[in-house]
Structure formats: C-alpha cells, structure tokens
Design an enzyme around this catalytic site. Sequence first.
Site, mmCIF file in Angstrom:
data_model
loop_
_atom_site.group_PDB
_atom_site.id
_atom_site.type_symbol
_atom_site.label_atom_id
_atom_site.label_comp_id
_atom_site.label_asym_id
_atom_site.label_seq_id
_atom_site.Cartn_x
_atom_site.Cartn_y
_atom_site.Cartn_z
ATOM 1 C CD GLU A 10 -3.294 -0.850 2.151
ATOM 2 O OE1 GLU A 10 -3.549 0.225 2.558
ATOM 3 O OE2 GLU A 10 -3.408 -1.845 2.764
ATOM 4 C CG ASP A 83 -2.273 -2.498 5.534
ATOM 5 O OD1 ASP A 83 -0.725 -2.670 5.310
ATOM 6 O OD2 ASP A 83 -2.525 -1.345 5.934
ATOM 7 C CG ASP A 85 -7.113 -3.989 7.010
ATOM 8 O OD1 ASP A 85 -7.181 -4.127 5.819
ATOM 9 O OD2 ASP A 85 -6.869 -3.047 7.572
ATOM 10 C CD GLU A 87 -11.594 -0.293 3.895
ATOM 11 O OE1 GLU A 87 -11.684 -0.030 2.672
ATOM 12 O OE2 GLU A 87 -12.829 -0.487 4.637
ATOM 13 C CE1 TYR A 301 1.499 4.613 7.181
ATOM 14 C CE2 TYR A 301 -0.232 3.574 8.489
ATOM 15 C CZ TYR A 301 -0.037 4.463 7.435
ATOM 16 O OH TYR A 301 -0.892 4.850 6.457
ATOM 17 N NE ARG A 303 -2.649 7.057 7.392
ATOM 18 C CZ ARG A 303 -2.027 8.144 6.831
ATOM 19 N NH1 ARG A 303 -2.106 9.291 7.425
ATOM 20 N NH2 ARG A 303 -1.412 8.025 5.709
ATOM 21 C CG HIS A 347 -0.076 -0.906 10.284
ATOM 22 N ND1 HIS A 347 -1.383 -0.280 10.172
ATOM 23 C CD2 HIS A 347 0.696 -0.731 9.310
ATOM 24 C CE1 HIS A 347 -1.269 -0.100 8.772
ATOM 25 N NE2 HIS A 347 -0.083 -0.387 8.269
#
Length: 676
Positions: A10, A83, A85, A87, A301, A303, A347
Amino acid sequence: MSKKSVVIVESPAKSKTINKILGSGYMVVSSMGHIMDLPKSRMGVDVKNNFEPEYIVIPSRRKYLAKLKKETKNKDVIYLAADPDREGEAISWHLKNQLGRKKEVFRVTFDEITESAVKRAFDNPHAINMNLVNAQQTRRVLDRIVGYSISPLLWRKVTRGLSAGRVQSIAVRIIVNRENEIRKFIQQEYWEIEALLRKEEGERRSFTAKLDKINGVNPEIKSEEEAVRITEDIKKNKFVVSNIKEGTKKKSPLPPYTTSKMQQDAFNKLHFPVQKTMRIAQQLYEGVELYNKESIGLITYMRTDSVRVSNDAQKAAREYILNEYGEKYYPAKPNVYRSKKGAQEAHECIRPTIPLRNPDSIKKFLNADQFKLYELIWKRFLSSQMSQALYAVTTVEIGAGIYLFKASGTTVVFDGFTVLYTEADNHKDEERRKDDWKIPLLKVREELVLMKLLPSRHFTKPPARYSDATLVKALEEEGIGRPSTYAPIISTVVARHYVKRIKGYLHPTELGEIINNLLVTHFPTIMDIGFTAKMERELDDIEDGKIDRLDVLKSFYGSFIHNVDEAKTHMKSIKREGVKTDKICELCGKPMIIKWGRRGKFLSCSDFPKCKFAKSITTGIKCPNPGCEGELIERRSTRGTFYGCTKYPNCKYTTRSLPKEDDKSESEKPPELNNG
DNA sequence: CAGTGAGCGAGCTTCCGCTTGACTT
C-alpha cells in the site's frame, strides 16, 4: 525464482523495507491505498440489483494505475501484499481485476514487516478472501447509501452543501449531547473542612487532614451556615489518632502509542490539534535528513490501533534501559501489552524506529514541533519497557468526637518508568503536591494539636465540553472511525459549521443542533451511537462466512429507505420556516426568522418571498477599533471563518477569535479542566 | 464584500476509508 515477480503493497515506505527483505528477485511497488471507489458524482449503487456497487478507478489514481500497469507488464506473477484487513483485501481484489489478466496472482499477508514474517507469508501465498472483500463492499455501500441519501435531503430542507454520515453525524450528536448536559446542569454548593494539625506544640511542620465522616457517614455540607456550625462544634473536641494504615502502591507503565492515544497525549501535553499531530508524525515517518544527507524514517507508521512491538525493537529498548538507567529500571521479563479487541495487528505501535536514537541526539536536525512530538513518542515507548514505579502510602485516621478526619501521604519509593514519562494533568499534579506533604510519624491514640480549621466553599462542575483529544477518545471507545479518519472527522464537522472550536473546545453551532435534531427525529437508527458497533458485528459475520452481505444490506435498507421517504415529506423545512426570533421586520413589521444561506445564517422576513427584507446577524460585540461605531460580524472566506467589522470597507478590522465581551463571558467561559 | 431565501430548472453540493500528492499563491 525463475519467473519474474512483482509485489504490490500500500505505501511507498513499506515497499522499501520489503524490497530489502525479499532481495533483487522481486520488484516491490506501491498502490498508494485504494485505487477504486464508487463514483463521486452519483450514488453508484444498484439498489434493485443486489446492491451491486459501481466501482471505478479513482480519477486521481489513474496515473498510479498506469504506472503499475507498466511495472507489472512483463511480470508473470503478482503478489498482492496490501494490509491484512478488509480494506486491504478490497484493494487487492481491485488490483487483481485491473492488472491480473493472464498472470498468476497471489495474496500474501503478514502481521509484521520482519524477515521471518514476510518470508513465511511468501511461503504461503493464497487466494483473495472474498468474504473480506464482501465485508468491505458492504461497509462501503452502506456508508454511501446513508451519506448520499441524507445529505441531499438536508440540501432541500435546510441549505446547500450540508452533509450527514454514519460517522460525522454521530460525532456531532456526541458534542450536542454534551452541550445539553451542560445546559441541564445545576450547580451545587458544597463545603469541605480541613484541619491543620501538628504533632506537638512547637513542632515546625504541620499537616492537613480532611473531614471524612460525621457519625460514620459522608458529610454533606451545603451552606456556609452549616459549615460554620460544624466547624464550631468540631473545635470542642480533642484530635486523637485512631488508625494508621501503611501500604504500598505500584504503578505500571502505559502501553506505547496507538494513533488515538498519541493524538490525545499530544493535545494534552503539547496543545497540538489532532491534525497538526498527524502532519508532524507524517514528517517523522517519512524521514528527516540526519548526519549524512540520507533521509531516515524516525518513527514507525503513525496510523495504527495496535500496541504490538517487534522483538528487535523491544530488545533494543531493553538494552538501552539497562545501559542508561541500570538494572533497577530493567524488568526481568519484557513488558507485554494487549491491543484492543479487533485491532489490525499488521502495524506496530507508534515508536521510534531506532530506540537508541534518543531525542537529544537528533535535536539539531528537527524543528521545534518535530522535536517535541518525537520526544513524546520516544519517552512513551522507552518507558513502556521499564519497571513499575513504587509508592509508599500512609493513611491516618484522626477522630474528634463524632468527626473523623483523614490524612494521606504518598512518597515515591522507586520512580521506575516515571523517570521518563508521566501523564499530563495539572490538577492531579497539585493534588500530588498536597499529598506529598509528609505526615510525621504518629502513633495510634496519640493526641494532636489543632492549629486551625479551614472550611472551604466549592461548587460541583458541569461536564467539560469535548476537545479534539476527548472526542477522539469517545469515538474510539464507541468503535467509530479509524486511525486514518479521526483527524478528518473533526475537520469535516468544523468545515460544515456544525461545530466550532473555541479555545480548544468543541461547541455545537445552532446549525449543528438543528441538523442533529432533524436527524435524530427522522433517522433514529443511524443516529443511535451504537449503530456502528452493530454494523461491525455484522461485518465480522460476513468475514467469517456466517451471513451473506445481501442479508445485511437488505435488512438495513428496508427500514432506512422507509425513513428517507418519511423524512422527504415530514421533515421540517428550515429553508421555508426558518427559526423564530423576537425581531420584527423593518419593512413590513412581520416577525424575522433565521435562515441559512451559502454565507451562513442570516435574518429573513418571515413573509418572504412577498417581503424581501433580509439582514445580517452581528455578534453584538462592538468593533474594538478606536472611534469605530461598527459591530463585529462573522464572515466566511476561503481560508475559514473570521470576524470583521460591519463598517467594512471603512473599517478594516478583522480577528480570528472573538474578543471577550465582559457581561457575557461568565456563561461562555469553557470549563476550567485542562486548559488547552 | 454584497447578498443570502421560494420557484422556474441548468448544474452543483454529499459518504467513509486506504494512501501521499506539488499543472504557483
């Protein structure tokens, strides 16, 4: 690897790290988040045809996609490493559809970017999990239907440009609810009585004890007369130590930062609005030029909702602690923290990339704000791997007839992690200072000397308005919003003029309250604070293959569309009816009402369109320009809201924040909790 | 920095969640 492979992640920062791990046999490129979404200009959901979403390439991403097409053109194998998940799964699915013709396409997922985890992932490539994709599409479609159905309704009923959504409308509701609690709040007077005591006559140091019980029950002293009467009565008694409790208290370090915790702490300690915190964190993450011109990422990271720490970082932190602070600060076993339920563990926490790099060692390469935030992140992380702090707590009970006083003192036995990090709270600090007053060594049944009785008057305080920090906290606790959206949520509700930031506190505007009332009346389901949590549970079930996405969408839509239809006909039209005022039209004598236009609210004659009289609403505050007779008025420019003079262009006075108006300031003052 | 709104009806506004932009003030 005989075949040529490309890996898509991403973010560009991630692609560098993964390229290092995988070596030259792979080419690693990034998609920059989602590449496809619903079209902006229309609903893009075919409600009658299984809620089929119309995903299109996001116009601003066409460039990236073209680049990706080039980069994958003569490759045989594509690994999709977004990632792990829903999304990320949807991003992978879209990438496969756009790039995957005549190629082998695999999905690879890892929960941390370490050599072993990444290699393990590539040893176990799998297919795209359509359950996850379906969950994402359900979320996306639901949000689109809610947002794009209710917003146009508000354009029709109130004014152009308004918006509503599953997340933003709840943020506004939370803020309005608090405002209503504050309005309802009735201040109560109460009194406390403290005794200033000494061990014996002539002793220099005195200590205070607080009245804790009268006849075994908590004192409720409501008035000065009562306080005086009780004080007089107390004086008749001897003060005798009745009980001494000695104990210890341990305090554990806090887990390292997640996004929301970093935003809260930076707000409380550095007074950074959450947007600023994220901007600076991004700079630290992307890298700052250190000794040699090479730019180095200083933090992981920013977020994330995980508190996970990589083994390497944990080891490095522990070594640093052992070397710099010694064995007492070095726990025998590493401290372990659990992320909140449902956290995305790919993350890590937010931490310094290299724990050894203490803030002072890089101070000269950072600007002031970068330094402050880095220092906060570094200290919070290092302290999270340190030993507990230990306190000795002494509580003394002192009897005086039917009155019982209590004094307690806390002393630090071992500072532990607090040598690096303490929580910000000015009031607590004051309390602590009081507590730190040492209580002299006392014995049970020992008689004390009363120096003075100190009655003090207090008032119960209304709940505080939300700040950026406390709103993010509240949203997170309700499971509303994500690390990447906390800051934008606040920006949105402020941009819509639903909420106003005054001295760091979020106040609902009249418009915000009106919209909230309309939505609560006509969309009770969406406006339920628990709606998102319920939706998340259903999305989990879709991910687990327990229910079909259609069942979820159909049952939601059935009642929702009913609410929309009802609202179309029955929702009050503020556009026509406005909001009543006691003002009278200067032209025709009919009542004036408040309406909202593209320049904000204004006064309109209630007989419009017959009578076209309209008037601006001024703040009622005189222009501070000497000799100017004008009043201040709220204006909107492209750069936000400001206050100007009604005599413009003759008077060019402007200000960002309203000057205080003396007789009004009492009720307008924000509650004096942590002053932001 | 005058004018906001209704209605006629062109075209526009809007959601949440991933990411980092750089066609000059």
